[in-house]
Design a protein around this motif. Structure first.
Motif, PDB file in Angstrom:
ATOM      1  N   THR A 149       0.825  -1.208   0.000  1.00 43.23           N
ATOM      2  CA  THR A 149       0.000   0.000   0.000  1.00 43.23           C
ATOM      3  C   THR A 149       0.861   1.261   0.000  1.00 43.23           C
ATOM      4  O   THR A 149       1.881   1.329   0.684  1.00 43.23           O
ATOM      5  N   GLU A 200      -2.576   7.815  -2.721  1.00 37.29           N
ATOM      6  CA  GLU A 200      -2.377   7.312  -1.356  1.00 37.29           C
ATOM      7  C   GLU A 200      -3.502   6.340  -1.022  1.00 37.29           C
ATOM      8  O   GLU A 200      -4.658   6.590  -1.369  1.00 37.29           O
ATOM      9  N   GLY A 201      -3.165   5.250  -0.360  1.00 41.86           N
ATOM     10  CA  GLY A 201      -4.189   4.267   0.003  1.00 41.86           C
ATOM     11  C   GLY A 201      -4.338   3.180  -1.045  1.00 41.86           C
ATOM     12  O   GLY A 201      -4.789   2.077  -0.739  1.00 41.86           O
TER      13      GLY A 201
END
Lengths: 283, 461
Positions: free
Chosen positions: A3, A78-79
């Motif tokens: 991630t 992001e994520g």
């Protein structure tokens, strides 16, 4: 799942990502690299370990958006996760016993140089950093270099920030003034590293360059990353990526880097569209 | 009992038309249907002496599985195969049967041997089509790490899993399969088949961890915190080059690089991000299976292709069928020819391959007659791409980072016939031990090591 925990633009073309990759993080060292793939159809991209946190199990990578594969990577948020993340690869920078070192970073090569500065400082070495960029808008990591180095000189080709000129100008001046270094470390574009090697050669100061040839597996299988060092064939992925800069055949390395140039245009165009779409969404 | 089939000829394998297939990557050999398989099985004499089995590196019970095919009991035939091999669909496609089981077949003395490989493939494919269940064995609570997911590692993992071990396989690349995935092309071994065989292992409880580089992401020593024994099947590594001028020019590739781009990265497909060098005239140096694979890939990418081999056709080490298929697809062969220089232009692009003619001299250590250059026989082959397929040296990463692991002068891991290395609890097999060899020899080594690991763990319990 690898991630992306943090994503940050260092300038218009350069991105830093902090990726969750515990296996790569637990043995990562300065000078090493990782190979990642953004997506299931993606290219294997070799990227320097720009930082790591063993406890958090994360590795930082910094990359410049130059082609299709880096555009796909840059379009990740992001994520989201990258498909694959293997490492650390290559031999870590050898810093043992070094007391005074000049670290030269050019452009995105500063991402390689910074962890080396960090490691040298951690062992108490005196570090002069010389970092160079084409222009002010392309500067990255200036604050980090200034904070970590004993002295830091910043140059830009067009004098838009810091001294005018390339990294060899201050290096040459300092060497001519009689200053001694245990080693000069260079990371950046091949012409820059070649110029650094030529600058230090008359002073017989040990000079190391971090090579960035084309790679596929990065584990000692494909032979694509071969570099001629002192007339011998070396493989950057397992023998390097750092070699004695006074022995590297830079001219050959520069030609080899262009091997796939004629075949890459199509992929780039396809990714440009995707990248444009996603960056418009983000802004 | 079905009647005996006295036909001296092996039932032919249906194949795609050469003109059509040389433009795509579809599997060339199409496999027997049920009727052909049973007819071919009926050619087997079912000899009591089982000479064929002695020719098989993993000891497949050949007459027994063929007897099941004769009787139409294909599920039973698969169970027989599984006693000896974890990857029958792969072996049936890539083994050099003509040098192994089929070379020993009694039927081969007058006419063709029984098509053992073709029958093996039929049984494995039939099993997959019918989606027959693979049994999950009872666990024995012991843990073993297997490093490398190529033929040696997979076969070792499969056998250990069958014995009840909890096995974790560590693979450096993003996909499992080793050379089956990055080396052997789709048209010879479809990747769906490799995935199916690997899924079968997963069903048996084998865990596969990708992106895990031995000697970098972890060390062998670290593995002993979680596992009782380690098998190293790290495979062949760095490609060999000839050390002739021009070898680092743009357009010179190792077969490993060329094949990996195509097979693993799918660079031949439109939507792949990985580029591949598109050449007009390709020279492939070498005469093994890898050279054939590279030549046939280059052909499929639209190039005129010439294989340059320093010995004569008779010594060609490639599997016979591969060389035949290559020829049918329009690949040219220059035997008794050896490159001496790669010619380049000012931009360092390849423009040709300067070669000399060879003649065969005295037999060398390997028993093959060694080629000698014919003086004044130099000539130039036009080429804009040269692919070096002249073998590999073992991957140095594990040896460099494992203290006490003994290697020979060429970097190969030293191991006895059972795979035991210089370190207690560490076993090795496949190309990492032998240098470049075949899928089936690696599988045999993995299998023997699995037995040795079982003995080792039992002896400590």
């Amino acid at each position: 799942m690898y991630t992306i925990l943090k994503k940050e633009a260092l300038n218009e073309f350069t991105v830093r990502m902090t990726v969750s990759a515990p296996m790569a993080a637990h043995r990562a060292r300065a000078g090493q690299f990782v190979i990642l793939r953004a997506d299931a159809r993606g290219e294997r991209i070799p990227l320097t370990v720009a930082g790591y946190d063993r406890e958090a199990g994360t590795v930082d990578v910094i990359f410049q958006i130059v082609g299709g594969a880096t555009m796909s990577l840059a379009s990740k948020r992001e994520g989201e996760a990258v498909e694959d993340f293997a490492g650390p690869l290559g031999v870590p920078t050898r810093t043992d016993g070094l007391k005074k070192v000049a670290v030269i970073g050019g452009g995105v090569g500063c991402a390689i140089a910074l962890p080396v500065v960090r490691e040298l400082r951690a062992q108490g070495a005196d570090v002069l950093s010389v970092i160079g960029f084409r222009t002010k808008g392309l500067v990255i990591l200036e604050e980090e270099f200034r904070a970590l180095s004993d002295r830091c000189v910043l140059v830009t080709d067009d004098a838009s920030l810091g001294e005018k000129g390339n990294v060899c100008a201050p290096l040459s001046r300092i060497l001519a003034a009689g200053e001694q270094f245990d080693e000069v470390f260079a990371a950046g574009p091949l012409p820059m590293m070649k110029a650094v090697a030529e600058t230090t050669r008359p002073y017989a100061v040990k000079t190391v360059a971090s090579m960035n040839p084309i790679m596929i597996d990065g584990t000692g299988m494909c032979g694509c990353c071969r570099v001629t060092v002192g007339g011998e064939r070396k493989f950057a992925c397992v023998d390097g990526p750092e070699f004695d800069a006074h022995l590297i055949d830079f001219d050959e390395a520069m030609l080899r880097l262009r091997t796939y140039a004629p075949f890459e245009a199509r992929a780039r165009e396809r990714h440009c569209n995707l990248f444009r779409m996603r960056s418009e969404e983000e802004s | 009992m079905e009647s005996y089939n006295a036909d001296p000829k092996m039932s032919p394998m249906p194949v795609l038309d050469p003109a059509e297939r040389s433009k795509n990557f579809s599997e060339v050999a199409l496999g027997y249907d049920e009727e052909t398989a049973v007819a071919e099985a009926r050619r087997c004499l079912g000899c009591k002496a089982r000479p064929c089995v002695s020719g098989c590196p993993v000891g497949v019970p050949i007459p027994e599985f063929i007897a099941c095919v004769k009787a139409g009991e294909f599920g039973k035939a698969y169970a027989k195969l599984s006693e000896a091999t974890s990857l029958p669909a792969v072996c049936g496609r890539v083994c050099p049967q003509e040098k192994q089981c089929e070379a020993q077949c009694v039927r081969g003395r007058k006419g063709d041997p029984v098509g053992i490989g073709r029958l093996e493939r039929f049984v494995a494919d039939r099993h997959a089509e019918e989606n027959e269940k693979t049994e999950r064995p009872q666990t024995n609570g012991h843990r073993v790490a297997v490093v490398g997911s190529g033929p040696a590692g997979l076969s070792c993992a499969g056998d250990l899993a069958k014995m009840g071990y909890a096995v974790t396989v560590f693979e450096a690349l993003h996909a499992a399969g080793g050379v089956l995935v990055y080396g052997i092309p789709e048209f010879r071994l479809p990747k769906a088949i490799v995935r199916r065989e690997i899924d079968g292992l997963r069903t048996m409880g084998v865990e596969i961890v990708t992106n895990a580089v031995a000697g970098r992401s972890f060390t062998v020593e670290e593995l002993f915190g979680r596992y009782e024994a380690v098998f190293l099947g790290t495979g062949a590594g760095l490609p060999n080059f000839m050390d002739i001028p021009g070898e680092n020019a743009k357009g010179v590739f190792s077969a490993n690089e060329y094949l990996t781009r195509i097979n693993l990265m799918k660079a031949n497909e439109e939507d792949s991000e990985t580029p591949v060098f598109r050449a007009e005239r390709v020279a492939v140096v070498g005469g093994g299976n890898v050279a054939m694979d590279a030549a046939r890939c280059a052909r499929r990418l639209g190039a005129e292709v010439t294989v340059v081999y320093r010995r004569s056709e008779e010594e060609l080490p490639a599997r016979r069928e591969e060389a035949e298929h290559a020829r049918e697809e329009g690949v040219g062969f220059r035997y008794l020819t050896n490159p001496v220089e790669i010619l380049t232009d000012a931009e360092h692009n390849v423009t040709g391959l300067k070669c000399v003619k060879m003649r065969l001299g005295e037999a060398d250590g390997s028993g093959r007659r060694s080629p000698v250059a014919v003086e004044g026989s130099e000539f130039t082959l036009a080429a804009d791409c040269v692919i070096m397929a002249i073998g590999t040296s073992p991957n140095p990463l594990v040896a460099r980072t494992t203290e006490g692991l003994v290697t020979d002068g060429r970097g190969r891991i030293a191991a006895d016939g059972e795979g035991q290395t210089s370190l207690a609890g560490v076993f090795a097999g496949g190309d990492a031990v032998t240098g470049s060899a075949t899928v089936i020899l690696a599988m045999g080594a993995g299998k023997r090591a699995a037995r040795a690991i079982d003995n080792y763990i039992r002896s400590r319990a």
